[in-house]
Design a protein around this motif. Sequence first.
Motif, PDB file in Angstrom:
ATOM      1  N   GLY A  91     -36.873   4.629 -13.759  1.00  0.00           N
ATOM      2  CA  GLY A  91     -37.902   5.468 -14.291  1.00  0.00           C
ATOM      3  C   GLY A  91     -37.649   5.568 -15.937  1.00  0.00           C
ATOM      4  O   GLY A  91     -38.933   5.357 -16.545  1.00  0.00           O
ATOM      5  N   PRO A  92     -36.664   5.634 -16.860  1.00  0.00           N
ATOM      6  CA  PRO A  92     -36.777   5.431 -18.050  1.00  0.00           C
ATOM      7  C   PRO A  92     -37.315   3.801 -18.565  1.00  0.00           C
ATOM      8  O   PRO A  92     -38.062   3.852 -19.463  1.00  0.00           O
ATOM      9  N   MET A  93     -36.995   2.823 -17.888  1.00  0.00           N
ATOM     10  CA  MET A  93     -37.677   1.510 -17.990  1.00  0.00           C
ATOM     11  C   MET A  93     -39.269   1.800 -18.186  1.00  0.00           C
ATOM     12  O   MET A  93     -39.963   1.438 -18.852  1.00  0.00           O
ATOM     13  N   LEU A  94     -39.630   2.323 -16.830  1.00  0.00           N
ATOM     14  CA  LEU A  94     -41.239   2.392 -16.655  1.00  0.00           C
ATOM     15  C   LEU A  94     -41.747   3.295 -17.806  1.00  0.00           C
ATOM     16  O   LEU A  94     -42.672   3.112 -18.451  1.00  0.00           O
ATOM     17  N   LEU A  95     -41.115   4.398 -18.267  1.00  0.00           N
ATOM     18  CA  LEU A  95     -41.617   5.236 -19.247  1.00  0.00           C
ATOM     19  C   LEU A  95     -41.672   4.784 -20.510  1.00  0.00           C
ATOM     20  O   LEU A  95     -42.378   4.711 -21.441  1.00  0.00           O
ATOM     21  N   ALA A  96     -40.541   3.967 -20.962  1.00  0.00           N
ATOM     22  CA  ALA A  96     -40.497   3.066 -22.120  1.00  0.00           C
ATOM     23  C   ALA A  96     -41.442   2.173 -22.309  1.00  0.00           C
ATOM     24  O   ALA A  96     -42.137   1.924 -23.190  1.00  0.00           O
ATOM     25  N   HIS A  97     -41.915   1.447 -21.101  1.00  0.00           N
ATOM     26  CA  HIS A  97     -42.900   0.246 -21.138  1.00  0.00           C
ATOM     27  C   HIS A  97     -44.208   0.962 -21.565  1.00  0.00           C
ATOM     28  O   HIS A  97     -45.053   0.404 -22.007  1.00  0.00           O
ATOM     29  N   ALA A  98     -44.394   2.176 -20.565  1.00  0.00           N
ATOM     30  CA  ALA A  98     -45.703   2.794 -20.676  1.00  0.00           C
ATOM     31  C   ALA A  98     -45.851   3.206 -22.003  1.00  0.00           C
ATOM     32  O   ALA A  98     -47.283   3.179 -22.520  1.00  0.00           O
ATOM     33  N   VAL A  99     -45.125   4.048 -22.537  1.00  0.00           N
ATOM     34  CA  VAL A  99     -45.230   4.490 -24.017  1.00  0.00           C
ATOM     35  C   VAL A  99     -45.289   3.505 -25.016  1.00  0.00           C
ATOM     36  O   VAL A  99     -46.259   3.548 -25.728  1.00  0.00           O
ATOM     37  N   ALA A 100     -44.671   2.437 -24.832  1.00  0.00           N
ATOM     38  CA  ALA A 100     -45.032   1.272 -25.783  1.00  0.00           C
ATOM     39  C   ALA A 100     -46.145   0.694 -25.750  1.00  0.00           C
ATOM     40  O   ALA A 100     -47.103   0.352 -26.663  1.00  0.00           O
ATOM     41  N   GLY A 101     -46.886   0.504 -24.498  1.00  0.00           N
ATOM     42  CA  GLY A 101     -48.038  -0.228 -24.314  1.00  0.00           C
ATOM     43  C   GLY A 101     -49.327   0.917 -24.963  1.00  0.00           C
ATOM     44  O   GLY A 101     -50.205   0.464 -25.776  1.00  0.00           O
ATOM     45  N   ALA A 102     -49.166   2.162 -24.571  1.00  0.00           N
ATOM     46  CA  ALA A 102     -49.953   3.111 -24.938  1.00  0.00           C
ATOM     47  C   ALA A 102     -49.966   3.291 -26.470  1.00  0.00           C
ATOM     48  O   ALA A 102     -51.174   3.386 -27.181  1.00  0.00           O
ATOM     49  N   GLY A 103     -48.893   3.285 -27.193  1.00  0.00           N
ATOM     50  CA  GLY A 103     -48.601   3.658 -28.475  1.00  0.00           C
ATOM     51  C   GLY A 103     -49.102   1.999 -29.409  1.00  0.00           C
ATOM     52  O   GLY A 103     -49.758   2.296 -30.338  1.00  0.00           O
ATOM     53  N   CYS A 104     -48.953   1.120 -28.904  1.00  0.00           N
ATOM     54  CA  CYS A 104     -49.445   0.051 -29.487  1.00  0.00           C
ATOM     55  C   CYS A 104     -50.898  -0.353 -29.429  1.00  0.00           C
ATOM     56  O   CYS A 104     -51.187  -0.835 -30.455  1.00  0.00           O
ATOM     57  N   ALA A 105     -51.614   0.108 -28.523  1.00  0.00           N
ATOM     58  CA  ALA A 105     -52.804   0.249 -28.324  1.00  0.00           C
ATOM     59  C   ALA A 105     -53.536   0.836 -29.194  1.00  0.00           C
ATOM     60  O   ALA A 105     -54.695   0.639 -29.914  1.00  0.00           O
ATOM     61  N   PHE A 106     -52.955   2.118 -29.268  1.00  0.00           N
ATOM     62  CA  PHE A 106     -53.663   3.174 -30.169  1.00  0.00           C
ATOM     63  C   PHE A 106     -53.234   2.821 -31.776  1.00  0.00           C
ATOM     64  O   PHE A 106     -54.376   2.661 -32.497  1.00  0.00           O
ATOM     65  N   LEU A 107     -52.246   2.162 -32.020  1.00  0.00           N
ATOM     66  CA  LEU A 107     -52.080   1.599 -33.435  1.00  0.00           C
ATOM     67  C   LEU A 107     -53.113   0.362 -33.867  1.00  0.00           C
ATOM     68  O   LEU A 107     -53.599   0.282 -34.802  1.00  0.00           O
ATOM     69  N   ILE A 108     -53.277  -0.535 -32.798  1.00  0.00           N
ATOM     70  CA  ILE A 108     -54.122  -1.314 -33.111  1.00  0.00           C
ATOM     71  C   ILE A 108     -55.651  -1.021 -33.139  1.00  0.00           C
ATOM     72  O   ILE A 108     -56.332  -1.709 -33.915  1.00  0.00           O
ATOM     73  N   LEU A 109     -56.191  -0.099 -32.438  1.00  0.00           N
ATOM     74  CA  LEU A 109     -57.285   0.719 -32.642  1.00  0.00           C
ATOM     75  C   LEU A 109     -57.578   1.273 -33.822  1.00  0.00           C
ATOM     76  O   LEU A 109     -58.445   1.147 -34.579  1.00  0.00           O
ATOM     77  N   VAL A 110     -56.595   1.850 -34.444  1.00  0.00           N
ATOM     78  CA  VAL A 110     -56.541   2.423 -35.491  1.00  0.00           C
ATOM     79  C   VAL A 110     -56.487   1.406 -36.819  1.00  0.00           C
ATOM     80  O   VAL A 110     -57.261   1.501 -37.700  1.00  0.00           O
ATOM     81  N   ALA A 111     -55.747   0.490 -36.638  1.00  0.00           N
ATOM     82  CA  ALA A 111     -55.586  -0.654 -37.683  1.00  0.00           C
ATOM     83  C   ALA A 111     -57.070  -1.407 -37.806  1.00  0.00           C
ATOM     84  O   ALA A 111     -57.479  -1.772 -38.772  1.00  0.00           O
ATOM     85  N   GLU A 112     -57.567  -1.567 -36.684  1.00  0.00           N
ATOM     86  CA  GLU A 112     -58.896  -2.198 -36.633  1.00  0.00           C
ATOM     87  C   GLU A 112     -59.997  -1.423 -37.368  1.00  0.00           C
ATOM     88  O   GLU A 112     -60.918  -2.047 -38.057  1.00  0.00           O
ATOM     89  N   ARG A 113     -60.195  -0.098 -37.029  1.00  0.00           N
ATOM     90  CA  ARG A 113     -61.032   0.770 -37.769  1.00  0.00           C
ATOM     91  C   ARG A 113     -60.833   0.752 -39.182  1.00  0.00           C
ATOM     92  O   ARG A 113     -61.744   0.797 -39.916  1.00  0.00           O
TER      93      ARG A 113
END
Length: 166
Positions: A91-113
């Motif tokens: 569970g913690p591994m799944l949650l950590a990877h999911a949060v990392a993926g969503a957070g990384c995508a959000f930061l990339i989209l903000v940086a692109e904008r």
Amino acid sequence: MSSVRGGLAGVAMAALAVGAHGFAGGGYPGTSGLMLLILAAAALGALAAALRPPAALPILMVAGQPACHVALSGLVQHGHAARAMEFTAHGPMLLAHAVAGAGCAFLILVAERLYGLISRAVRVALTRPAGPPARVARLRPAHHSPVSKTLLALGAIAPRAPPVTA
């Protein structure tokens, strides 16, 4: 701009996968695990560069985290290498990877904008004006020569007109 998005996605995917994996107690990779992770992140970055809609990036980043987990757990000696394919069991591994993926995508989209806005502002600030505006030709009325008082006294309506008495 898509190549910047792809490069950022690949680098962030690898960095955040290692961080999330280590944060959840999975350990950090050795050289062979790191090479496999870099190959997986490069493939995911190339796929992110090819995607057009920005909404597809978070989906790709979250879906790419299991690939990074398999790359990290398949070659890393940290206790659960035999269960490398059981990504959802921890569970913690799944949650950590999911949060990392969503957070990384959000930061990339903000940086692109922000990159688009800042580069447009710099381009406007550094571009020279084309010059003064072009002059618009005005229609001028036909030029009338001044009629002397003597001609008007003789009854002529213009300098080249015959006298009224003729």
